[in-house]
Design an enzyme around this catalytic site. Structure first.
Site, short mmCIF file in Angstrom:
data_model
loop_
_atom_site.label_atom_id
_atom_site.label_comp_id
_atom_site.label_asym_id
_atom_site.label_seq_id
_atom_site.Cartn_x
_atom_site.Cartn_y
_atom_site.Cartn_z
N ASP A 150 -1.36 7.12 -3.75
CA ASP A 150 -2.48 8.03 -3.90
C ASP A 150 -3.06 7.92 -5.30
OD1 ASP A 150 -1.44 10.65 -5.65
OD2 ASP A 150 0.16 9.60 -4.59
N SER A 151 -4.37 8.04 -5.41
CA SER A 151 -5.07 8.06 -6.69
C SER A 151 -4.72 6.82 -7.51
CB SER A 151 -4.74 9.36 -7.43
OG SER A 151 -5.58 9.57 -8.53
N ALA A 152 -4.21 6.98 -8.72
CA ALA A 152 -3.82 5.82 -9.52
C ALA A 152 -2.81 4.96 -8.76
CB ALA A 152 -3.24 6.27 -10.85
N HIS A 178 -4.78 6.69 -0.50
CA HIS A 178 -5.44 7.99 -0.54
C HIS A 178 -6.24 8.10 -1.84
CE1 HIS A 178 -3.62 10.02 2.95
NE2 HIS A 178 -2.52 9.35 2.66
#
Length: 304
Positions: A150-152, A178
């Site tokens: 997710d994200s980074a 995500h």
């Protein structure tokens, strides 16, 4: 229209996380480094019901810890290699462990969660090769490996998949992202416009954390740092889920466009007015829908 629960999360999460814009880069660097010195080692499991009863945890040494979570009460048919988000400067959160174990249960997997070194003390170069080699090793095990994040962590999962391809390693079977941070150069001008409506992420911090992780302006555009700008051909099937009230969504749209140009099989789920990493947040119906979409994708069914 977002659900009432999602709207509540959009209000509460930024307050709980004390989200605010960057005032001074050096002050922020000192704050984060001081915070890192207080972090306790180990995997945060308090958000996972009956964790100790259901999971055995071992720790592998990659030059940094990688936690291997093996279920006690069911067979393992594959590996979920989950890379946590947090702008490259925050550690594994209980939310990450909760989501990864739920997804692993749904797809019959063990979980591997690398606790990679954080910025600003470290850059991408301090962990990338080790992560690629480790993911490649798990990809050779029975059932293969699902790369997720997710994200980074979603961006890092993509960067790892690209390096696995470049090095001729066994590829992941699937790639799950995500709201991935995939363009640390912030080449999409729309990002500045979204800054006005995202309640959680802030443009100034995005630039500072990107510079920390890259380590050098010359490295911001590298495939290992900004994988959306890389050659995206020949990658395993992927899914990307993101909302449009997210500072990173212009980068996700860039990824979707470049994937189509490269002929990469990437399923895109764009949700109007949803916030950052909505798909791993608890309690909201949008997250339940996203969970079902991810499971369907990994199992080869229609995402719907």
């Amino acid at each position: 229209m977002p659900s009432v629960r999602h709207q509540l999360l959009a209000t509460v999460i930024p307050r709980v996380r004390r989200s605010r814009e960057l005032e001074d880069e050096q002050v922020e660097r000192a704050r984060v480094e001081a915070w890192h010195r207080t972090l306790a080692p180990g995997l945060p499991t308090r958000a996972v019901p009956r964790f100790a009863r259901r999971w055995d945890v071992t720790t592998e040494d990659l030059g940094f810890p990688a936690y291997v979570l093996t279920p006690r009460t069911r067979p393992v048919t594959r590996t979920l290699y989950y890379i946590h988000g947090g702008a490259f400067m925050a550690p594994i959160d209980p939310l990450h462990v909760r989501y990864a174990t739920r997804l692993a249960d749904a797809i019959g997997a063990r979980v591997v969660m690398p606790d990679y070194p954080l910025a600003p003390e470290h850059t991408w170069a301090d962990c990338h090769d080790a992560l690629v080699a480790d993911a490649g090793r798990w990809a050779e095990q029975d059932g293969g490996v699902v790369l997720a994040g997710d994200s980074a962590g979603g961006g890092l999962a993509l960067a790892i998949a690209i390096s696995m391809r470049e090095r001729g390693l066994t590829p992941a079977t699937h790639l799950v992202m995500h709201a991935p941070w995939v363009d640390l150069t912030t080449s999409t001008p729309e990002t500045r416009e979204v800054d006005a409506i995202d309640p959680w992420l802030f443009f100034g911090k995005l630039q500072a954390y990107a510079a920390w992780w890259a380590g050098s302006p010359d490295d911001l555009g590298r495939p290992e740092v900004s994988p959306a700008l890389a050659d995206l051909s020949g990658l395993p099937p992927g899914i990307v889920l993101y909302g449009t009230r997210d500072l990173l969504h212009p980068g996700c749209r860039l990824l979707v466009r470049r994937a189509a140009e490269a002929g990469w099989d990437l399923t895109a789920v764009e949700e109007p007015a949803l916030i950052h990493v909505y798909g791993i947040l608890p309690f909201a119906p949008e997250a339940r829908r996203a969970f079902g979409q991810v499971v369907a994708f990994v199992e080869g069914r229609s995402v719907g």
